[in-house]
Motif scaffolding. Structure first.
Motif, mmCIF file in Angstrom:
data_model
loop_
_atom_site.group_PDB
_atom_site.id
_atom_site.type_symbol
_atom_site.label_atom_id
_atom_site.label_comp_id
_atom_site.label_asym_id
_atom_site.label_seq_id
_atom_site.Cartn_x
_atom_site.Cartn_y
_atom_site.Cartn_z
ATOM 1 N N LEU A 54 2.182 -13.237 0.504
ATOM 2 C CA LEU A 54 2.137 -11.944 -0.199
ATOM 3 C C LEU A 54 3.513 -11.581 -0.756
ATOM 4 O O LEU A 54 3.621 -10.833 -1.725
ATOM 5 N N VAL A 55 4.570 -12.100 -0.138
ATOM 6 C CA VAL A 55 5.933 -11.801 -0.608
ATOM 7 C C VAL A 55 6.177 -12.431 -1.976
ATOM 8 O O VAL A 55 6.768 -11.817 -2.865
ATOM 9 N N THR A 56 5.717 -13.667 -2.155
ATOM 10 C CA THR A 56 5.947 -14.372 -3.420
ATOM 11 C C THR A 56 4.813 -14.125 -4.412
ATOM 12 O O THR A 56 4.885 -14.593 -5.547
ATOM 13 N N ALA A 57 3.796 -13.392 -3.993
ATOM 14 C CA ALA A 57 2.615 -13.147 -4.833
ATOM 15 C C ALA A 57 2.080 -14.474 -5.382
ATOM 16 O O ALA A 57 1.691 -14.569 -6.542
ATOM 17 N N GLY A 58 2.137 -15.498 -4.540
ATOM 18 C CA GLY A 58 1.557 -16.782 -4.910
ATOM 19 C C GLY A 58 2.448 -17.690 -5.745
ATOM 20 O O GLY A 58 2.046 -18.801 -6.087
ATOM 21 N N PRO B 23 10.800 -19.385 -16.850
ATOM 22 C CA PRO B 23 10.378 -18.605 -15.679
ATOM 23 C C PRO B 23 9.637 -17.341 -16.125
ATOM 24 O O PRO B 23 9.882 -16.828 -17.211
ATOM 25 N N THR B 24 8.753 -16.868 -15.275
ATOM 26 C CA THR B 24 8.097 -15.611 -15.582
ATOM 27 C C THR B 24 8.793 -14.504 -14.790
ATOM 28 O O THR B 24 9.417 -14.752 -13.773
ATOM 29 N N SER B 25 8.703 -13.299 -15.279
ATOM 30 C CA SER B 25 9.273 -12.166 -14.548
ATOM 31 C C SER B 25 8.179 -11.144 -14.362
ATOM 32 O O SER B 25 8.037 -10.209 -15.129
ATOM 33 N N GLN C 127 0.829 -1.204 0.000
ATOM 34 C CA GLN C 127 0.000 0.000 0.000
ATOM 35 C C GLN C 127 0.869 1.262 0.000
ATOM 36 O O GLN C 127 0.604 2.206 -0.743
ATOM 37 N N ALA C 128 1.935 1.253 0.806
ATOM 38 C CA ALA C 128 2.800 2.439 0.897
ATOM 39 C C ALA C 128 3.486 2.725 -0.439
ATOM 40 O O ALA C 128 3.744 3.871 -0.786
ATOM 41 N N LYS C 129 3.792 1.682 -1.188
ATOM 42 C CA LYS C 129 4.447 1.868 -2.489
ATOM 43 C C LYS C 129 3.447 2.079 -3.627
ATOM 44 O O LYS C 129 3.840 2.491 -4.718
ATOM 45 N N GLY C 130 2.178 1.737 -3.387
ATOM 46 C CA GLY C 130 1.201 1.765 -4.475
ATOM 47 C C GLY C 130 1.566 0.718 -5.498
ATOM 48 O O GLY C 130 1.468 0.920 -6.705
ATOM 49 N N ARG C 131 2.038 -0.443 -5.005
ATOM 50 C CA ARG C 131 2.570 -1.469 -5.904
ATOM 51 C C ARG C 131 1.510 -2.501 -6.260
ATOM 52 O O ARG C 131 0.784 -2.955 -5.394
ATOM 53 N N PRO C 132 1.456 -2.908 -7.544
ATOM 54 C CA PRO C 132 0.506 -3.968 -7.907
ATOM 55 C C PRO C 132 0.850 -5.218 -7.104
ATOM 56 O O PRO C 132 2.000 -5.617 -7.053
ATOM 57 N N SER C 133 -0.144 -5.829 -6.492
ATOM 58 C CA SER C 133 0.187 -6.886 -5.541
ATOM 59 C C SER C 133 0.662 -8.165 -6.217
ATOM 60 O O SER C 133 1.114 -9.080 -5.571
ATOM 61 N N PHE C 134 0.604 -8.221 -7.576
ATOM 62 C CA PHE C 134 1.117 -9.432 -8.230
ATOM 63 C C PHE C 134 2.626 -9.391 -8.411
ATOM 64 O O PHE C 134 3.232 -10.322 -8.901
#
Ligand code: TXA
Ligand code: MG
Length: 327
Positions: free
Chosen positions: A111-115, A225-227, A54-61
């Motif tokens: 949440l760190v690995t975004a799944g 791998p995906t990035s 939230q503080a970064k406004g970062r997409p959670s994926f």
């Protein structure tokens, strides 16, 4: 979001202990590394990680890199194989992030690995970062300490300007030496470069005794791998950016490289290491100058030039409104 009081922590044992205490309490604490300032949280605390996004406004994926104090601390979190062990031995502590299979029961917040089933880990080569990790004695998830999509911070002042009121504290540890984020490698059967960065790809290839693939080499490979963080617009200064410019237009501010006449020059002598360390500060300065049109001299594409060009291409990319640029 309600503004929070942002404390300054000194980079001494008492300051680092207070910063570690803030992390233990679920706080968001920015700290210097050799690459850029990171915004740290306890990687095991999902509430804290949610506040970080939230503080970064970062997409959670977009998943986060976990910072550890030692190889042993990394081994508690991820599975190493022979190749990744060799790379860690060659480049840690340092600006290399390894993406490896996450161990079951590692205790890292999903949440760190975004799944994802993998985790990005690195051991920073910076006395203040090491001091904080030692005082905290646990895994610290840390993206760059800038609002998502904006220029990464390489000084205490950059973080203070961009993040005051959004985070709990900043460790004042001076300027970052490398100045570009870590190189990200997936060290699996086909070692793959996900992000060019502070360790040149050539050095990693020399250690591997082979070439690094890139995700685009592997488009037809189901195991590629995906990035997730590599969306195109990023590192964006406020002005428009034009690259590979030998002759700037009269209304353009030149960001120079090599022996050219320019108000800002990344390295008048054409040194790529010096240019990497100066890049983000130059983009912050162009914002302060109110430069609306920015032209950038050509920069060679070898060594750290590859990461510099990668960041500049993202800075120059068209910005889709609300596209959620990565961080
Ligand atoms: O130098 C650095 O790496 C800095 C300092 C603070 O350590 N950190 C940094 O973090 O640049 P950040 O969040 O700005 O970039 C992390 C990148 C993103 O592109 C993300 O998508 C990628 O790492 N990443 C994280 N976990 C991943 C995973 N499991 N698989 C693939 N990519 C991953
Ligand atoms: Mg970032």
């Amino acid at each position: 979001m309600t503004p929070v009081t942002t404390r300054t922590f000194a980079a001494d044992p008492a300051g680092l202990e207070a910063a570690a205490e803030a992390l233990r309490a679920g706080g968001l604490v920015a700290f210097p590394t050799e690459t850029v300032y990171g915004l740290g949280v306890d990687a095991r605390n999902s509430d804290a990680v949610a506040r970080l996004y939230q503080a970064k406004g970062r997409p959670s994926f977009n998943p986060l890199i976990v910072h550890v104090a030692s190889f042993e601390a990394a081994e508690a979190l991820v599975e190493f194989d022979a190749t990744s062990r060799d790379l860690a031995q060659a480049f840690w502590p340092g600006a290399l992030t390894l993406v490896l299979p996450l161990k079951e029961g590692a205790g890292i917040s999903p949440l760190v690995t975004a799944g994802l089933t993998t985790l990005a880990v690195r051991m920073p080569d910076h006395a203040v970062a090491q001091g904080l990790l030692a005082a905290f004695d646990g895994p610290v998830a840390a993206p760059s300490a800038n609002p998502s999509g904006q220029v990464s911070p390489t000084t205490f002042a950059h973080v203070k300007t961009q993040m005051t009121g959004r985070i709990d504290g900043i460790v004042d540890g001076g300027a970052c030496g490398v100045g570009l984020e870590s190189t990200i490698v997936v060290a699996q059967a086909v070692p793959t470069l996900l992000r060019a960065g502070g360790v040149p790809a050539e050095a990693i290839e020399a250690a591997l005794g082979g070439t690094l693939a890139t995700p685009s080499d592997r488009v037809d490979d189901a195991a590629a791998p995906t990035s997730p963080g590599q969306l195109s617009s990023h590192y964006a200064p406020k002005g428009q950016v034009r690259l590979n410019v030998d002759h700037p237009a009269p209304d353009e501010t030149l960001l120079g490289f090599g022996p050219v006449e320019a108000p800002l020059n990344l390295s008048p002598s054409g040194d790529l290491v010096e240019a990497a360390a100066a890049l983000f500060d130059a983009l912050h300065r162009l914002n302060e100058m109110g430069a609306e049109r920015i032209a950038v001299s050509p920069i060679p594409a070898h060594g750290l030039g590859r990461a510099i060009n990668d960041r500049l291409q993202r800075a120059a990319a068209p910005r889709a409104e609300g596209s959620g640029a990565p961080a």
